[in-house]
Write a protein that holds these residues in place. Structure first.
Motif, PDB file in Angstrom:
ATOM      1  N   LEU A 184       0.830  -1.203   0.000  1.00  0.00           N
ATOM      2  CA  LEU A 184       0.000   0.000   0.000  1.00  0.00           C
ATOM      3  C   LEU A 184       0.864   1.252   0.000  1.00  0.00           C
ATOM      4  CD1 LEU A 184      -2.738   1.374   0.076  1.00  0.00           C
ATOM      5  CD2 LEU A 184      -2.758   1.078   2.577  1.00  0.00           C
ATOM      6  N   LEU A 185       1.992   1.210   0.672  1.00  0.00           N
ATOM      7  CA  LEU A 185       2.890   2.366   0.702  1.00  0.00           C
ATOM      8  C   LEU A 185       3.393   2.680  -0.706  1.00  0.00           C
ATOM      9  CD1 LEU A 185       5.659   2.832   3.440  1.00  0.00           C
ATOM     10  CD2 LEU A 185       5.587   4.061   1.282  1.00  0.00           C
ATOM     11  N   VAL A 186       3.838   1.651  -1.405  1.00  0.00           N
ATOM     12  CA  VAL A 186       4.319   1.854  -2.779  1.00  0.00           C
ATOM     13  C   VAL A 186       3.175   2.330  -3.674  1.00  0.00           C
ATOM     14  CG1 VAL A 186       5.265   0.689  -4.797  1.00  0.00           C
ATOM     15  CG2 VAL A 186       6.209   0.212  -2.524  1.00  0.00           C
ATOM     16  N   ARG A 187       1.991   1.765  -3.471  1.00  0.00           N
ATOM     17  CA  ARG A 187       0.825   2.196  -4.265  1.00  0.00           C
ATOM     18  C   ARG A 187       0.553   3.684  -4.068  1.00  0.00           C
ATOM     19  NH1 ARG A 187      -5.367   0.242  -2.946  1.00  0.00           N
ATOM     20  NH2 ARG A 187      -6.419   1.924  -4.069  1.00  0.00           N
ATOM     21  N   ALA A 188       0.637   4.146  -2.821  1.00  0.00           N
ATOM     22  CA  ALA A 188       0.393   5.568  -2.549  1.00  0.00           C
ATOM     23  C   ALA A 188       1.397   6.446  -3.292  1.00  0.00           C
ATOM     24  CB  ALA A 188       0.454   5.826  -1.049  1.00  0.00           C
ATOM     25  N   LEU A 189       2.657   6.046  -3.292  1.00  0.00           N
ATOM     26  CA  LEU A 189       3.667   6.831  -3.995  1.00  0.00           C
ATOM     27  C   LEU A 189       3.432   6.810  -5.504  1.00  0.00           C
ATOM     28  CD1 LEU A 189       6.842   5.756  -1.968  1.00  0.00           C
ATOM     29  CD2 LEU A 189       5.683   7.978  -1.896  1.00  0.00           C
ATOM     30  N   LYS A 190       3.062   5.645  -6.031  1.00  0.00           N
ATOM     31  CA  LYS A 190       2.793   5.556  -7.465  1.00  0.00           C
ATOM     32  C   LYS A 190       1.575   6.404  -7.856  1.00  0.00           C
ATOM     33  CE  LYS A 190       4.937   1.059  -8.343  1.00  0.00           C
ATOM     34  NZ  LYS A 190       5.916   1.595  -9.326  1.00  0.00           N
ATOM     35  N   GLU A 191       0.657   6.633  -6.918  1.00  0.00           N
ATOM     36  CA  GLU A 191      -0.505   7.488  -7.178  1.00  0.00           C
ATOM     37  C   GLU A 191      -0.181   8.968  -6.938  1.00  0.00           C
ATOM     38  OE1 GLU A 191      -3.644   5.948  -4.736  1.00  0.00           O
ATOM     39  OE2 GLU A 191      -3.900   4.132  -5.951  1.00  0.00           O
ATOM     40  N   ASN A 192       1.112   9.271  -6.740  1.00  0.00           N
ATOM     41  CA  ASN A 192       1.603  10.640  -6.560  1.00  0.00           C
ATOM     42  C   ASN A 192       1.079  11.276  -5.276  1.00  0.00           C
ATOM     43  OD1 ASN A 192       3.332  12.694  -7.456  1.00  0.00           O
ATOM     44  ND2 ASN A 192       1.641  13.859  -8.355  1.00  0.00           N
ATOM     45  N   HIS A 193       1.010  10.469  -4.217  1.00  0.00           N
ATOM     46  CA  HIS A 193       0.610  10.981  -2.910  1.00  0.00           C
ATOM     47  C   HIS A 193       1.832  11.465  -2.130  1.00  0.00           C
ATOM     48  CE1 HIS A 193      -3.459   8.613  -2.550  1.00  0.00           C
ATOM     49  NE2 HIS A 193      -3.289   9.167  -3.749  1.00  0.00           N
ATOM     50  N   VAL A 194       1.570  12.304  -1.134  1.00  0.00           N
ATOM     51  CA  VAL A 194       2.580  12.654  -0.138  1.00  0.00           C
ATOM     52  C   VAL A 194       2.424  11.665   1.011  1.00  0.00           C
ATOM     53  CG1 VAL A 194       3.420  14.396   1.469  1.00  0.00           C
ATOM     54  CG2 VAL A 194       2.523  15.091  -0.758  1.00  0.00           C
ATOM     55  N   VAL A 195       3.484  10.914   1.309  1.00  0.00           N
ATOM     56  CA  VAL A 195       3.441   9.908   2.371  1.00  0.00           C
ATOM     57  C   VAL A 195       4.372  10.340   3.496  1.00  0.00           C
ATOM     58  CG1 VAL A 195       3.808   7.495   2.992  1.00  0.00           C
ATOM     59  CG2 VAL A 195       2.938   8.072   0.713  1.00  0.00           C
TER      60      VAL A 195
END
Length: 324
Positions: A184-195
């Motif tokens: 999920l962490l990688v998915r968030a980054l791939k969706e251009n989120h700020v994590v």
């Protein structure tokens, strides 16, 4: 429980203290004016400093190790202030969960937002590294005044507390990512989120290396460099600070850490800790020094902390079992 539905098993009597004490406290505490919160919080912090010996010793040990240039009197004053900030953070946490979303619009300033916007424009997400400050949940609310943010967190051991915290944080964060859920962490980054990721705690050397933190070897996570390699997301740092006892807050975002990562995991961890240390020193007693940051030690070196009661009980049990 990730979908927010309330499991009826959480109505078991073992969880009643949470529903009958914690929830009313959050509602009441969040309704109090800041002047009252400040006095009560500082009072609760003083009481904890007096009564919670283990936490006090852990904080004293950390301050002694990390600020050797301070006199014993100065170190004691820092520890007292750490506990006062800890008491005040109870009310800041309540505020983050129950006060109107726009309450802090005029109470927070930000520096370096242009670095974050430029990093987001690359389209690969942003890994925003930070530290555990005493008012950590309020930090998320302050940040989302300026940009949407996901968070990586460690789940609570108590199922009722875990459900409640996740439910309350839904108004602050997009994804709430279990620290073990790398997918999920990688998915968030791939969706251009700020994590928002806080790599400043000791999780041993299974996924870390030793690197200096305030001059002391500390087990330091290497996951930020691994994540950057997966998605090539820019790595920035964020710092939060309350201005003394005023209800005014500051956010600082640094330029991207470059070059990062390199071929040297220890060098990368050292650079990461150096930036965190520099930011923490801006308001050192607002950092969460209760954590046993240096519990993992190099071979042959004993941890600097007193053993916890459960550890002493376990040692006594083993001695009893091994008696002839």
């Amino acid at each position: 429980m990730n979908n927010g539905e309330f499991p009826l098993t959480l109505l078991h009597p073992r969880y009643w203290l949470i529903w009958l004490l914690l929830v009313p406290f959050l509602l009441l505490a969040g309704a109090l004016p800041w002047t009252v919160q400040q006095r009560l919080g500082r009072g609760l912090g003083w009481l904890a400093w007096k009564l919670v010996a283990q936490r006090r010793h852990d904080a004293e040990t950390n301050i002694r190790l990390c600020f050797p240039e301070k006199s014993p009197e100065e170190q004691t004053a820092m520890v007292r202030d750490i506990f006062r900030n800890g008491g005040l953070s109870l009310f800041e946490t309540a505020n983050a969960f129950v006060r109107p979303m726009g309450y802090y619009d005029d109470l927070v300033s930000i520096e370096g937002l242009e670095h974050l916007k430029a990093a987001l424009a690359e389209g690969r997400g942003v890994l925003l590294l930070g530290a555990h400050y005493s008012f950590v949940d309020l930090c998320g609310l302050l940040a989302m005044r300026f940009f949407p943010v996901d968070t990586v967190y460690r789940p609570q051991n108590n199922p009722a507390l875990e459900w409640l915290v996740r439910r309350l944080r839904r108004r602050i964060y997009g994804y709430q990512i279990d620290h073990d859920n790398m997918r999920l962490l990688v998915r968030a980054l791939k969706e251009n989120h700020v994590v928002w990721y806080t790599p400043d705690q000791d999780f041993g050397l299974k996924q870390g290396v030793f690197a200096p933190f305030f001059g002391i070897n500390a087990a330091t996570l290497t996951s930020p460099r691994r994540l950057q390699k997966i998605n090539h997301s820019p790595v920035l740092f964020i710092h939060f600070r309350r201005r003394g006892l005023e209800e005014q807050y500051e956010i600082i975002i640094t330029p991207p850490l470059e070059p990062f990562p390199t071929d040297d995991a220890v060098a990368d961890a050292t650079r990461m800790n150096a930036v965190l240390e520099q930011l923490i020193r801006r308001s050192p007693t607002q950092y969460l020094w209760y954590h046993r940051r240096f519990k993992t030690r190099p071979a042959g070196e004993s941890p600097p902390y007193r053993k916890k009661r459960r550890e002493l009980r376990e040692e006594a049990r083993l001695r009893q079992e091994n008696r002839p």
